[in-house]
Design a protein around this motif. Sequence first.
Motif, mmCIF file in Angstrom:
data_model
loop_
_atom_site.group_PDB
_atom_site.id
_atom_site.type_symbol
_atom_site.label_atom_id
_atom_site.label_comp_id
_atom_site.label_asym_id
_atom_site.label_seq_id
_atom_site.Cartn_x
_atom_site.Cartn_y
_atom_site.Cartn_z
ATOM 1 N N ALA A 173 39.079 38.493 34.913
ATOM 2 C CA ALA A 173 38.123 37.684 35.661
ATOM 3 C C ALA A 173 38.844 36.851 36.721
ATOM 4 O O ALA A 173 39.997 36.478 36.570
ATOM 5 C CB ALA A 173 37.352 36.770 34.715
ATOM 6 N N SER A 174 38.127 36.598 37.789
ATOM 7 C CA SER A 174 38.667 35.825 38.907
ATOM 8 C C SER A 174 37.907 34.504 39.009
ATOM 9 O O SER A 174 36.693 34.470 38.804
ATOM 10 C CB SER A 174 38.474 36.632 40.188
ATOM 11 N N PRO A 175 38.588 33.386 39.354
ATOM 12 C CA PRO A 175 37.861 32.134 39.563
ATOM 13 C C PRO A 175 36.886 32.286 40.733
ATOM 14 O O PRO A 175 37.182 32.968 41.713
ATOM 15 C CB PRO A 175 38.947 31.114 39.888
ATOM 16 N N ALA A 176 35.729 31.646 40.608
ATOM 17 C CA ALA A 176 34.705 31.736 41.647
ATOM 18 C C ALA A 176 33.981 30.399 41.723
ATOM 19 O O ALA A 176 34.089 29.562 40.819
ATOM 20 C CB ALA A 176 33.723 32.860 41.325
ATOM 21 N N THR A 184 36.825 36.261 26.389
ATOM 22 C CA THR A 184 37.017 36.101 27.829
ATOM 23 C C THR A 184 37.596 37.369 28.426
ATOM 24 O O THR A 184 38.301 38.135 27.764
ATOM 25 C CB THR A 184 37.950 34.920 28.135
ATOM 26 N N ASN A 185 37.300 37.579 29.679
ATOM 27 C CA ASN A 185 37.780 38.760 30.391
ATOM 28 C C ASN A 185 39.105 38.423 31.067
ATOM 29 O O ASN A 185 39.140 37.580 31.963
ATOM 30 C CB ASN A 185 36.731 39.172 31.433
ATOM 31 N N SER A 224 30.839 22.406 34.219
ATOM 32 C CA SER A 224 31.153 23.253 35.370
ATOM 33 C C SER A 224 30.213 23.048 36.555
ATOM 34 O O SER A 224 30.269 23.782 37.524
ATOM 35 C CB SER A 224 31.124 24.729 34.956
ATOM 36 N N GLU A 257 31.492 25.907 39.192
ATOM 37 C CA GLU A 257 32.655 26.767 38.966
ATOM 38 C C GLU A 257 32.277 27.823 37.943
ATOM 39 O O GLU A 257 31.589 27.545 36.969
ATOM 40 C CB GLU A 257 33.834 25.947 38.431
ATOM 41 N N LEU A 258 32.717 29.039 38.205
ATOM 42 C CA LEU A 258 32.442 30.133 37.287
ATOM 43 C C LEU A 258 33.540 31.175 37.412
ATOM 44 O O LEU A 258 34.469 31.001 38.196
ATOM 45 C CB LEU A 258 31.057 30.737 37.567
ATOM 46 N N THR A 259 33.444 32.208 36.642
ATOM 47 C CA THR A 259 34.390 33.307 36.763
ATOM 48 C C THR A 259 33.612 34.542 37.181
ATOM 49 O O THR A 259 32.438 34.720 36.858
ATOM 50 C CB THR A 259 35.129 33.576 35.448
ATOM 51 N N TYR A 260 34.270 35.386 37.930
ATOM 52 C CA TYR A 260 33.659 36.603 38.449
ATOM 53 C C TYR A 260 34.439 37.789 37.910
ATOM 54 O O TYR A 260 35.659 37.883 38.115
ATOM 55 C CB TYR A 260 33.685 36.587 39.981
#
Length: 150
Positions: free
Chosen positions: A6-9, A2-3, A111, A145-148
Motif C-alpha cells: 500500500a502507498s500513503p495517500a 495490512t497490505n 485520520s 490520510e489513507l492508504t492506496y
Amino acid sequence: MTNPNASPAVWVGGTLNVAVKGIIGGTSVDLASFLTSRISASFNPLGGYSFTFEDNHGSSSERKLSISLRTLLDPSISGYLEYVVTERGAQPYDYEVTSRSSVAVTQLNPSLYRYSLDNFQLSGKARHGDETRELTGGGWFLVRELTYPL
C-alpha cells in the motif's frame, strides 16, 4: 491485515472565498474576488503535504493560494501567485507573503482533519515589481490520510 504494497495517500475537499485588492502601477484597485473548491494536493519533499486553492478564469487571471502542512496540526499559508501573459505564454507572477493568518485545526478522528480559515488576511508584494495584493476571506477544507493499494 495490512497490505505491504500500500502507498500513503490523501483525500482533500473544501471551499475558499477570497476578496482581492491590490496596488497596480501606484493605483489602488479592487480585483476580481473568487470562490473556489478546486484544490490540488501533493506530498511535500520535506515532509507532510502541500495544498493549493486554484482559481482559473483564463491565462491572465489564474490565481493560486498555497497552504503547507509539514505536520497535520501545524498548517501555514505558504504562498500566493498569479499568472501573466507573455510572448512565451502564461508565466507565474509570484508574491512574497508578508503577513499570515492562523489556520484553526480540528482533528475529527485519527485520520481526518478540518482546517478553518475564518477571517484570514494575507499580504503580498510581487517579487519582480511594485505590485501588492491584499487577500481576505474565509473557508475550510478537510484532509483525510489513507492508504492506496498498489
